[in-house]
Write a protein that holds these residues in place. Structure first.
Motif, PDB file in Angstrom:
ATOM      1  N   UNK A   1     -21.648  66.512 -17.624  1.00 60.12           N
ATOM      2  CA  UNK A   1     -20.897  67.694 -17.191  1.00 60.12           C
ATOM      3  C   UNK A   1     -20.688  67.681 -15.678  1.00 60.12           C
ATOM      4  N   UNK A   2     -21.730  67.340 -14.933  1.00 60.37           N
ATOM      5  CA  UNK A   2     -21.622  67.269 -13.475  1.00 60.37           C
ATOM      6  C   UNK A   2     -20.582  66.226 -13.059  1.00 60.37           C
ATOM      7  N   UNK A   3     -20.631  65.057 -13.705  1.00 55.71           N
ATOM      8  CA  UNK A   3     -19.692  63.985 -13.390  1.00 55.71           C
ATOM      9  C   UNK A   3     -18.260  64.425 -13.656  1.00 55.71           C
ATOM     10  N   UNK A   4     -18.012  65.025 -14.818  1.00 62.05           N
ATOM     11  CA  UNK A   4     -16.656  65.442 -15.163  1.00 62.05           C
ATOM     12  C   UNK A   4     -16.187  66.603 -14.297  1.00 62.05           C
ATOM     13  N   UNK A   5     -17.093  67.501 -13.942  1.00 62.67           N
ATOM     14  CA  UNK A   5     -16.700  68.575 -13.033  1.00 62.67           C
ATOM     15  C   UNK A   5     -16.383  68.013 -11.657  1.00 62.67           C
TER      16      UNK A   5
ATOM     17  N   UNK B   1     -12.821  66.658 -12.126  1.00 55.72           N
ATOM     18  CA  UNK B   1     -11.750  67.603 -12.454  1.00 55.72           C
ATOM     19  C   UNK B   1     -11.734  68.832 -11.556  1.00 55.72           C
ATOM     20  N   UNK B   2     -12.890  69.198 -10.989  1.00 56.38           N
ATOM     21  CA  UNK B   2     -13.036  70.380 -10.124  1.00 56.38           C
ATOM     22  C   UNK B   2     -12.668  71.672 -10.847  1.00 56.38           C
ATOM     23  N   UNK B   3     -12.814  71.675 -12.159  1.00 54.23           N
ATOM     24  CA  UNK B   3     -12.543  72.854 -12.981  1.00 54.23           C
ATOM     25  C   UNK B   3     -13.573  72.864 -14.089  1.00 54.23           C
ATOM     26  N   UNK B   4     -14.414  73.892 -14.130  1.00 56.14           N
ATOM     27  CA  UNK B   4     -15.507  73.857 -15.104  1.00 56.14           C
ATOM     28  C   UNK B   4     -15.014  73.978 -16.540  1.00 56.14           C
ATOM     29  N   UNK B   5     -13.897  74.652 -16.769  1.00 62.93           N
ATOM     30  CA  UNK B   5     -13.356  74.744 -18.128  1.00 62.93           C
ATOM     31  C   UNK B   5     -12.882  73.368 -18.604  1.00 62.93           C
ATOM     32  N   UNK B   6     -12.175  72.678 -17.730  1.00 60.45           N
ATOM     33  CA  UNK B   6     -11.713  71.330 -18.060  1.00 60.45           C
ATOM     34  C   UNK B   6     -12.901  70.406 -18.271  1.00 60.45           C
ATOM     35  N   UNK B   7     -13.907  70.507 -17.408  1.00 54.19           N
ATOM     36  CA  UNK B   7     -15.095  69.659 -17.530  1.00 54.19           C
ATOM     37  C   UNK B   7     -15.795  69.908 -18.864  1.00 54.19           C
ATOM     38  N   UNK B   8     -15.920  71.160 -19.258  1.00 52.68           N
ATOM     39  CA  UNK B   8     -16.554  71.472 -20.545  1.00 52.68           C
ATOM     40  C   UNK B   8     -15.751  70.901 -21.711  1.00 52.68           C
ATOM     41  N   UNK B   9     -14.425  71.015 -21.631  1.00 54.01           N
ATOM     42  CA  UNK B   9     -13.576  70.439 -22.676  1.00 54.01           C
ATOM     43  C   UNK B   9     -13.729  68.921 -22.731  1.00 54.01           C
ATOM     44  N   UNK B  10     -13.791  68.310 -21.559  1.00 54.26           N
ATOM     45  CA  UNK B  10     -13.931  66.858 -21.507  1.00 54.26           C
ATOM     46  C   UNK B  10     -15.305  66.399 -21.979  1.00 54.26           C
TER      47      UNK B  10
ATOM     48  N   UNK C   1     -10.295  75.799  -9.641  1.00 52.08           N
ATOM     49  CA  UNK C   1     -10.327  77.219  -9.980  1.00 52.08           C
ATOM     50  C   UNK C   1     -11.647  77.866  -9.620  1.00 52.08           C
ATOM     51  N   UNK C   2     -12.737  77.127  -9.769  1.00 47.51           N
ATOM     52  CA  UNK C   2     -14.035  77.729  -9.509  1.00 47.51           C
ATOM     53  C   UNK C   2     -14.975  76.700  -8.910  1.00 47.51           C
ATOM     54  N   UNK C   3     -15.173  76.788  -7.614  1.00 46.05           N
ATOM     55  CA  UNK C   3     -16.063  75.845  -6.943  1.00 46.05           C
ATOM     56  C   UNK C   3     -17.518  76.299  -7.000  1.00 46.05           C
ATOM     57  N   UNK C   4     -17.777  77.514  -7.424  1.00 44.05           N
ATOM     58  CA  UNK C   4     -19.131  78.041  -7.447  1.00 44.05           C
ATOM     59  C   UNK C   4     -19.926  77.556  -8.652  1.00 44.05           C
ATOM     60  N   UNK C   5     -19.329  76.670  -9.450  1.00 42.10           N
ATOM     61  CA  UNK C   5     -19.990  76.143 -10.638  1.00 42.10           C
ATOM     62  C   UNK C   5     -21.338  75.516 -10.284  1.00 42.10           C
ATOM     63  N   UNK C   6     -21.383  74.752  -9.218  1.00 44.52           N
ATOM     64  CA  UNK C   6     -22.598  74.031  -8.867  1.00 44.52           C
ATOM     65  C   UNK C   6     -23.720  74.973  -8.456  1.00 44.52           C
ATOM     66  N   UNK C   7     -23.358  76.126  -7.957  1.00 47.71           N
ATOM     67  CA  UNK C   7     -24.384  77.055  -7.527  1.00 47.71           C
ATOM     68  C   UNK C   7     -25.213  77.539  -8.706  1.00 47.71           C
ATOM     69  N   UNK C   8     -24.617  77.637  -9.882  1.00 44.96           N
ATOM     70  CA  UNK C   8     -25.350  78.042 -11.077  1.00 44.96           C
ATOM     71  C   UNK C   8     -26.245  76.920 -11.558  1.00 44.96           C
TER      72      UNK C   8
END
Length: 157
Positions: A9-13, A16-25, A70-77
């Protein structure tokens, strides 16, 4: 969440820099892994899954050609809750700095730096994921790191 899943998930995010896209991938990656399980040769599951993830990203990228942050704060979680708040802030700033430096890198340089420096894969594993020779991977990594270093240097100098 397992280490392999979170690494994927980290690699794909990171790409893609989009957590929704990363989750789909990630979902697409594990579907492809399940369908291709008989092709797994039993070496390194992380490398094998990251290879599949990279191919899924490339396929997605070719279809969409433009990726929007869309959301760069993904990594903070993703930061461990056991870390002190001061350390969390420092890590957040470091992540922001790194992604700002990598934002405009050519895709191959960015992937090379992510695989080697963030995911700590060997040169062989990373080259295999990118489907390039080890020597070419080293060149991509060197050029990516060099581009990042040039961006770190203040314009005054």
């Amino acid at each position: 969440m397992s280490i392999v899943l979170s690494g994927c998930l980290f690699f794909l995010f990171s790409l893609s820099r989009n957590h929704h896209t990363a989750e789909d991938l990630v979902q697409e990656t594990f579907l492809r892994a399940h369908l291709g399980l008989e092709n797994f040769q039993g070496k390194q599951i992380k490398s094998w899954l990251l290879t599949i993830a990279h191919h899924a990203f490339v396929d997605h990228y070719r279809k969409h050609k433009r990726i929007v942050v869309k959301e760069e704060r993904f990594f903070y979680r993703q930061v461990d809750q056991m870390i002190m708040p001061e350390d969390q802030v420092m890590m957040q700033l470091a992540v922001e700095d790194v992604f700002a430096l990598m934002a405009d890198l050519p895709e191959k340089y960015k992937v090379a730096v992510l695989l080697r420096d963030f995911h700590q894969l060997s040169y062989e594993e990373a080259a295999q994921i990118m489907n390039v020779k080890k020597a070419h991977f080293k060149v991509l990594l060197f050029r990516g790191r060099q581009a990042i270093r040039k961006r770190e240097v203040p314009d005054d100098e």
